[in-house]
Design a protein around this motif. Structure first.
Motif, PDB file in Angstrom:
ATOM      1  N   ALA A 126      40.855  49.132  23.472  1.00 49.62           N
ATOM      2  CA  ALA A 126      41.995  48.205  23.374  1.00 49.62           C
ATOM      3  C   ALA A 126      42.135  47.405  24.670  1.00 49.62           C
ATOM      4  CB  ALA A 126      43.281  48.982  23.081  1.00 49.62           C
ATOM      5  N   ARG A 127      42.022  48.085  25.812  1.00 51.53           N
ATOM      6  CA  ARG A 127      42.148  47.401  27.113  1.00 51.53           C
ATOM      7  C   ARG A 127      41.080  46.325  27.261  1.00 51.53           C
ATOM      8  NH1 ARG A 127      41.955  51.048  32.509  1.00 51.53           N
ATOM      9  NH2 ARG A 127      39.942  51.606  31.585  1.00 51.53           N
ATOM     10  N   ARG A 128      39.861  46.636  26.803  1.00 51.95           N
ATOM     11  CA  ARG A 128      38.773  45.666  26.925  1.00 51.95           C
ATOM     12  C   ARG A 128      39.044  44.428  26.054  1.00 51.95           C
ATOM     13  NH1 ARG A 128      36.753  42.321  27.418  1.00 51.95           N
ATOM     14  NH2 ARG A 128      34.626  41.576  27.726  1.00 51.95           N
ATOM     15  N   ILE A 129      39.486  44.650  24.814  1.00 51.17           N
ATOM     16  CA  ILE A 129      39.715  43.526  23.898  1.00 51.17           C
ATOM     17  C   ILE A 129      40.901  42.682  24.371  1.00 51.17           C
ATOM     18  CG2 ILE A 129      40.537  42.963  21.560  1.00 51.17           C
ATOM     19  CD1 ILE A 129      38.763  45.314  20.545  1.00 51.17           C
ATOM     20  N   LEU A 130      41.932  43.349  24.876  1.00 48.41           N
ATOM     21  CA  LEU A 130      43.143  42.625  25.296  1.00 48.41           C
ATOM     22  C   LEU A 130      43.053  42.151  26.747  1.00 48.41           C
ATOM     23  CD1 LEU A 130      45.761  44.970  23.557  1.00 48.41           C
ATOM     24  CD2 LEU A 130      44.739  42.846  22.663  1.00 48.41           C
ATOM     25  N   ASN A 131      42.019  42.632  27.470  1.00 49.64           N
ATOM     26  CA  ASN A 131      41.759  42.222  28.859  1.00 49.64           C
ATOM     27  C   ASN A 131      43.005  42.376  29.735  1.00 49.64           C
ATOM     28  OD1 ASN A 131      40.006  41.293  30.880  1.00 49.64           O
ATOM     29  ND2 ASN A 131      40.767  39.190  30.687  1.00 49.64           N
ATOM     30  N   ASP A 132      43.619  43.544  29.622  1.00 44.38           N
ATOM     31  CA  ASP A 132      44.846  43.821  30.378  1.00 44.38           C
ATOM     32  C   ASP A 132      45.079  45.334  30.314  1.00 44.38           C
ATOM     33  OD1 ASP A 132      47.212  43.549  31.765  1.00 44.38           O
ATOM     34  OD2 ASP A 132      48.280  42.440  30.176  1.00 44.38           O
ATOM     35  N   GLU A 133      45.880  45.830  31.217  1.00 46.27           N
ATOM     36  CA  GLU A 133      46.351  47.197  31.043  1.00 46.27           C
ATOM     37  C   GLU A 133      47.148  47.273  29.739  1.00 46.27           C
ATOM     38  OE1 GLU A 133      45.531  49.757  32.970  1.00 46.27           O
ATOM     39  OE2 GLU A 133      44.303  48.363  34.133  1.00 46.27           O
ATOM     40  N   VAL A 134      47.166  48.453  29.116  1.00 45.59           N
ATOM     41  CA  VAL A 134      47.845  48.599  27.823  1.00 45.59           C
ATOM     42  C   VAL A 134      48.840  49.755  27.861  1.00 45.59           C
ATOM     43  CG1 VAL A 134      45.923  47.642  26.481  1.00 45.59           C
ATOM     44  CG2 VAL A 134      46.024  50.125  26.895  1.00 45.59           C
TER      45      VAL A 134
END
Lengths: 312, 312
Positions: A126-134
């Motif tokens: 999820a972090r990789r796809i959203l390119n942000d901390e989650v």
């Protein structure tokens, strides 16, 4: 209508109006599906990233080893066998039997599900796809019995999260970890590939306490039959199946639903909604009050401590 | 318990007791599935006959040419557009819209469906499998809309035809001619292959006028959850899909059902029940009165005049 560049420059603009008294509005998605670049990782190949961007979902069959899947199934069974006092008000039970149907804030109830929610193979993707901390916007254990599993009608999750929880942008996704085998016939998740690019602002204002009925049968915030017919013909309908341990990642705006299930085979999954830390909730965009905390986290939001460790 | 040879010698014996106050009873089938030998015909290969005997159903994809399928679709559309006065009391309509949902005694309403019901490729196949002259025990045009198609719960047709219509033996079958494309997701016919060999005499006596509710939701004459669970694990669950023009033949005792359908894609079929001429109805085996004529033919039973001609 403003140009996208103008809209983006206003941080408070509502990019995705919905629950409109004046009628349904169709518009294109403003946000990317893959945030950042498409460099592959250990658990996301370039092909995975391309598929996710194109279809709005990705089914991963081999993220967990057999002993990890067994441990997850045991943990789910432990929770179903737990005394009601232990699980508290986060548990939704069958009216007659009292059997556990849904357990919210799953990571707070069992160490293994806490670690699952923070696993590199789930939260890391999820972090990789959203390119942000989650962080976890919502989580739950679902258990649907055989014979009587009810359908869940077509919807975009984002539409509700925007209208009722105040998430401003399409920078969130769901991960469904299957805890039973799922095939075409026992009510699998159906998705319209590509529909994540098409936003339907829905007709009809949000009633007070809408979540009390929408969890059983969503009637507000669903596209019209005309919109669904158009999308089904344009995008087609796929379904996500796999053995226990399969993980389905899907974008917050991918249109999805599921048919009922008269087969004797139950369905169970652990369900996690990841939101980008930069996409924190504001006031609801189309409801008087936000939904309760167990449906949409608002307090104590902090980046998940993601760990790359076996789940046994 | 009597031996099968003893039972068979008594022409009036009830070989398949059901609707029992004392509880569910499981027993093996006494009758063959393929009556007579398995010599192939123009439309039934040896492999077809073996499959039908083993599975209790057979899906034929190429019986009709494209122009014949088009003609059937046009005929179905004509009937749906017909004035209510023309179709009379055999038509079941949607409560709100008045749209046609089911039209019984289909062959009496349209010449093309009459010829379809008597086609060598439909009735001829039934005659071959049942090894006897055949007549129509029931026929109907079904039209299920998209979005809201309801499920149909697991049952054996024979159980009802025996209990309520008085058919003594398992010497009947259904042919469903698809008039829309059907796939795994829009509520296809699901069947348990091999279940035709296993008879479940059901618990519960038949209420008066049971057919008035059982057509909407069958509650009497369905196997228990335990029986269905056992059969689903023993036999598995398959589904029958295909393009418009596909014909599904299935034995009278094959357990079948269908899930609901939230997809926008409607389902329609022409449905014919063929009974062997030697298997004519008696008094119902487990009901006070027989169902009405449109659900089970009792008067003027005569062998169908089967024709081998194009349907255009």
């Amino acid at each position: 209508m403003n140009k996208v560049s103008d809209i983006k420059s206003d941080a408070n603009a509502d990019l995705y109006p919905t629950r409109l008294a004046t009628g349904e509005v169709w518009r294109d998605r403003v946000d990317p599906v893959i945030w950042g670049d498409k460099t592959p990782t250990d658990h996301l190949s370039r092909d995975d990233l391309d598929r996710y961007e194109r279809d709005g979902y990705l089914v991963k069959h081999d993220l967990f080893a057999d002993d990890e899947v067994s441990a997850l199934l045991d943990a789910a069974q432990d929770l179903r066998n737990s005394a009601p006092e232990r699980l508290g008000p986060n548990a939704i039970r069958e009216p007659g039997s009292g059997d556990l149907r849904t357990l919210f804030q799953l990571e707070t109830h069992h160490d293994l599900f806490d670690r699952l929610s923070r696993s590199e193979r789930v939260a890391g993707i999820a972090r990789r796809i959203l390119n942000d901390e989650v962080y976890l916007h919502q989580s739950r254990l679902n258990y649907k019995p055989g014979f009587t599993g009810k359908e869940f009608y077509w919807h975009s999750d984002f539409e509700t999260w925007h209208a009722e929880d105040g998430l401003p942008r399409m920078r969130a996704l769901s991960a469904s970890v299957l805890l039973t085998d799922n095939d075409a016939l026992n009510g699998p998740l159906m998705l319209m590939p590509g529909s994540q690019m098409h936003y339907v602002g829905c007709q009809g204002e949000t009633p007070e306490n809408n979540h009390k009925t929408s969890l059983k049968k969503q009637e507000i915030g669903t596209p019209s039959p005309e919109a669904l017919d158009w999308m089904a013909k344009k995008f087609g309908i796929d379904y996500a199946a796999g053995k226990a341990g399969t993980v389905i990642f899907f974008d917050c705006n991918t249109i999805h639903g599921s048919n009922g299930n008269i087969t004797p085979f139950p369905r169970s999954n652990a369900f996690f909604v990841f939101n980008a830390l930069s996409n924190q909730p504001r006031d609801p965009f189309a409801a008087d009050d936000p939904r309760p905390e167990y449906l949409g986290t608002r307090s104590e939001i902090a980046a998940l401590r993601i760990e790359d460790a076996p789940l046994t």
